[in-house]
Design a protein around this motif. Structure first.
Motif, PDB file in Angstrom:
ATOM      1  N   ILE A   1      11.117 -11.466   3.113  1.00  0.00           N
ATOM      2  CA  ILE A   1      10.926 -10.245   2.338  1.00  0.00           C
ATOM      3  C   ILE A   1      12.399  -9.915   2.134  1.00  0.00           C
ATOM      4  CG2 ILE A   1      10.767  -7.804   2.775  1.00  0.00           C
ATOM      5  CD1 ILE A   1       8.398  -8.571   4.610  1.00  0.00           C
ATOM      6  N   GLY A   2      12.635  -9.566   0.908  1.00  0.00           N
ATOM      7  CA  GLY A   2      14.083  -9.215   0.197  1.00  0.00           C
ATOM      8  C   GLY A   2      14.355  -7.655   0.661  1.00  0.00           C
ATOM      9  N   LYS A   3      15.339  -7.199   0.231  1.00  0.00           N
ATOM     10  CA  LYS A   3      15.800  -5.886   0.526  1.00  0.00           C
ATOM     11  C   LYS A   3      15.014  -4.753  -0.060  1.00  0.00           C
ATOM     12  CE  LYS A   3      19.532  -5.926  -2.959  1.00  0.00           C
ATOM     13  NZ  LYS A   3      20.927  -5.994  -3.210  1.00  0.00           N
ATOM     14  N   ASP A   4      14.417  -5.118  -1.171  1.00  0.00           N
ATOM     15  CA  ASP A   4      13.438  -4.008  -1.794  1.00  0.00           C
ATOM     16  C   ASP A   4      12.081  -4.156  -1.560  1.00  0.00           C
ATOM     17  OD1 ASP A   4      12.469  -6.487  -3.052  1.00  0.00           O
ATOM     18  OD2 ASP A   4      13.436  -5.879  -4.983  1.00  0.00           O
ATOM     19  N   GLY A   5      11.821  -4.954  -0.450  1.00  0.00           N
ATOM     20  CA  GLY A   5      10.491  -5.168   0.163  1.00  0.00           C
ATOM     21  C   GLY A   5       9.685  -6.403  -0.556  1.00  0.00           C
ATOM     22  N   GLU A   6      10.142  -6.847  -1.976  1.00  0.00           N
ATOM     23  CA  GLU A   6       9.433  -7.907  -2.306  1.00  0.00           C
ATOM     24  C   GLU A   6       9.737  -9.210  -1.819  1.00  0.00           C
ATOM     25  OE1 GLU A   6       7.486  -7.250  -4.981  1.00  0.00           O
ATOM     26  OE2 GLU A   6       7.929  -5.247  -4.811  1.00  0.00           O
ATOM     27  N   TYR A   7       8.577 -10.221  -1.956  1.00  0.00           N
ATOM     28  CA  TYR A   7       8.752 -11.604  -1.268  1.00  0.00           C
ATOM     29  C   TYR A   7       9.493 -12.225  -2.369  1.00  0.00           C
ATOM     30  CZ  TYR A   7       4.964 -10.690   2.006  1.00  0.00           C
ATOM     31  OH  TYR A   7       4.085 -10.083   3.176  1.00  0.00           O
ATOM     32  N   ILE A   8      10.453 -13.058  -1.427  1.00  0.00           N
ATOM     33  CA  ILE A   8      11.394 -13.909  -2.328  1.00  0.00           C
ATOM     34  C   ILE A   8      11.402 -15.202  -1.809  1.00  0.00           C
ATOM     35  CG2 ILE A   8      13.020 -12.146  -3.341  1.00  0.00           C
ATOM     36  CD1 ILE A   8      15.059 -12.698  -1.090  1.00  0.00           C
TER      37      ILE A   8
ATOM     38  N   ASN B   1       2.276 -17.348  16.334  1.00  0.00           N
ATOM     39  CA  ASN B   1       3.273 -18.063  15.449  1.00  0.00           C
ATOM     40  C   ASN B   1       3.575 -17.377  14.025  1.00  0.00           C
ATOM     41  OD1 ASN B   1       4.656 -20.689  14.209  1.00  0.00           O
ATOM     42  ND2 ASN B   1       3.333 -20.343  13.098  1.00  0.00           N
ATOM     43  N   ALA B   2       2.604 -16.607  13.730  1.00  0.00           N
ATOM     44  CA  ALA B   2       2.982 -16.113  12.163  1.00  0.00           C
ATOM     45  C   ALA B   2       4.134 -15.139  12.358  1.00  0.00           C
ATOM     46  CB  ALA B   2       1.624 -15.223  11.952  1.00  0.00           C
ATOM     47  N   GLY B   3       4.754 -15.388  11.226  1.00  0.00           N
ATOM     48  CA  GLY B   3       6.267 -14.458  11.244  1.00  0.00           C
ATOM     49  C   GLY B   3       6.678 -14.527   9.896  1.00  0.00           C
ATOM     50  N   MET B   4       7.831 -13.673   9.742  1.00  0.00           N
ATOM     51  CA  MET B   4       8.482 -13.855   8.298  1.00  0.00           C
ATOM     52  C   MET B   4       9.675 -13.405   8.676  1.00  0.00           C
ATOM     53  SD  MET B   4       7.322 -12.433   4.686  1.00  0.00           S
ATOM     54  CE  MET B   4       6.157 -13.854   4.377  1.00  0.00           C
ATOM     55  N   SER B   5      10.680 -13.774   7.788  1.00  0.00           N
ATOM     56  CA  SER B   5      12.229 -13.366   7.714  1.00  0.00           C
ATOM     57  C   SER B   5      12.482 -12.434   6.888  1.00  0.00           C
ATOM     58  CB  SER B   5      13.094 -14.650   7.909  1.00  0.00           C
ATOM     59  OG  SER B   5      14.464 -14.185   8.350  1.00  0.00           O
ATOM     60  N   SER B   6      13.522 -11.692   6.933  1.00  0.00           N
ATOM     61  CA  SER B   6      14.050 -10.683   5.939  1.00  0.00           C
ATOM     62  C   SER B   6      15.476 -10.999   5.328  1.00  0.00           C
ATOM     63  CB  SER B   6      13.842  -9.365   6.407  1.00  0.00           C
ATOM     64  OG  SER B   6      14.726  -9.171   7.566  1.00  0.00           O
ATOM     65  N   ARG B   7      15.936 -10.401   4.288  1.00  0.00           N
ATOM     66  CA  ARG B   7      17.294 -10.302   3.939  1.00  0.00           C
ATOM     67  C   ARG B   7      17.849  -8.950   3.773  1.00  0.00           C
ATOM     68  NH1 ARG B   7      16.483 -14.567   6.199  1.00  0.00           N
ATOM     69  NH2 ARG B   7      16.796 -16.780   5.346  1.00  0.00           N
ATOM     70  N   GLY B   8      19.100  -8.776   3.740  1.00  0.00           N
ATOM     71  CA  GLY B   8      19.881  -7.841   3.237  1.00  0.00           C
ATOM     72  C   GLY B   8      20.529  -6.843   4.298  1.00  0.00           C
ATOM     73  N   TYR B   9      21.383  -6.284   4.124  1.00  0.00           N
ATOM     74  CA  TYR B   9      22.221  -5.382   5.043  1.00  0.00           C
ATOM     75  C   TYR B   9      21.380  -4.038   5.294  1.00  0.00           C
ATOM     76  CZ  TYR B   9      26.417  -7.809   5.083  1.00  0.00           C
ATOM     77  OH  TYR B   9      27.640  -8.942   5.320  1.00  0.00           O
ATOM     78  N   PHE B  10      21.568  -3.487   6.616  1.00  0.00           N
ATOM     79  CA  PHE B  10      20.717  -2.380   6.706  1.00  0.00           C
ATOM     80  C   PHE B  10      20.687  -1.245   5.684  1.00  0.00           C
ATOM     81  CE2 PHE B  10      20.155   1.533   9.135  1.00  0.00           C
ATOM     82  CZ  PHE B  10      19.129   1.687   9.871  1.00  0.00           C
ATOM     83  N   GLU B  11      21.720  -0.808   5.385  1.00  0.00           N
ATOM     84  CA  GLU B  11      21.911   0.262   4.284  1.00  0.00           C
ATOM     85  C   GLU B  11      21.167  -0.007   2.972  1.00  0.00           C
ATOM     86  OE1 GLU B  11      25.989   1.446   3.400  1.00  0.00           O
ATOM     87  OE2 GLU B  11      26.688  -0.748   2.983  1.00  0.00           O
TER      88      GLU B  11
END
Length: 272
Positions: free
Chosen positions: A198-205, A92-102
């Protein structure tokens, strides 16, 4: 008795100190299962374990980062040392992310695959000999975002889609051992306070609250997970929107493309 379907069964749920994992642990415990809780945050993990123990449930709490091989070895070893068996593994453990690929820092690519993909592969690999013995269940918690790639959550989609391949391959490889392999495609779910992405810069938000969205409660998702295990089903797609997503991508892929292109700005705004 029906409500004691899991009596004496040992169930390990990764990422079970909060949210869907915690709700699933509680539901399995009420049906007789002995639990192994897991999480990275020791304080939150111990709080959840104490809450369950105070209700009379049998619980082992193991702090481990499932994206790390050695942690996963220890997680399974501690389970076997404590209970002597393992019947159910719920990845079950998991995390989402944010940000366009580029926009994404390359670190995000690695982190998302480590957490969401390898964080399911490693526990499954080390649990497998014991699941074979018990003819038990290995279940992967995916997402409707793992059915179709979406804008803004590209690495989350990719890592969740990868779970389908693992589940499909394992289902074939393990057929002769009478092992249940399941994968659950979860829709938008109400999140606990403190949930992060995880935000686009790799930091947790912080993850934006979903209270104003048509989101399932973790307890509703837990019921579907437990039903999947009881019925030994392979794929379970949750929510009407999830089912529409699944079949629309098979029957009308070009229409889905056009709809998502039109909606991409709205999707991004919604995730802010």
């Amino acid at each position: 008795m029906k409500h004691q379907r899991f009596t004496e069964k040992v169930a390990l749920i990764t990422g079970s100190s909060m949210g869907i994992g915690k709700a699933t642990a509680i539901l399995l415990a009420t049906q007789g299962a002995r639990l192994v809780l897991n999480g990275r945050n020791l304080e939150r993990l111990e709080q959840t374990a104490n809450e369950l123990k105070s209700s009379g449930f049998e619980v082992l709490a193991v702090q481990a980062d499932v994206s790390q091989v050695e942690d996963c070895k220890c997680l399974i070893n501690e389970t076997i040392e404590h209970y002597g068996r393992l019947d159910i593994l719920i990845n079950n453990a998991g995390m989402s992310s944010r940000g366009y690929f580029e926009e994404l820092d390359p670190k995000v690519f690695e982190d998302m695959m480590n957490i969401n993909f390898l964080g399911c592969v490693y526990p499954s690999r080390f649990a497998l000999p014991y699941i074979k013995e018990s003819k038990g269940s290995i279940v992967f918690i995916s997402s409707v975002a793992g059915i179709r790639g979406l804008p803004e959550t590209i690495m989350y989609c990719a890592s969740k889609m990868a779970l389908t391949s693992i589940a499909e391959s394992l289902k074939v490889e393990l057929a002769e051992y009478d092992i249940h392999v399941g994968i659950i495609y979860v829709g938008i779910t109400r999140n606990d306070e403190g949930k992060q992405v995880i935000g686009k810069d790799g930091e947790y938000i912080p993850l934006k609250s979903r209270e104003n969205r048509n989101a399932q409660l973790p307890e509703e998702v837990a019921k579907s997970i437990v039903k999947n295990i009881k019925k030994r089903r392979f794929k379970s797609i949750l929510t009407p929107l999830g089912k529409i997503n699944y079949f629309a991508n098979i029957l009308f892929p070009r229409i889905v493309d056009r709809l998502l292109i039109k909606a991409k700005d709205r999707i991004r705004k919604m995730n802010k």
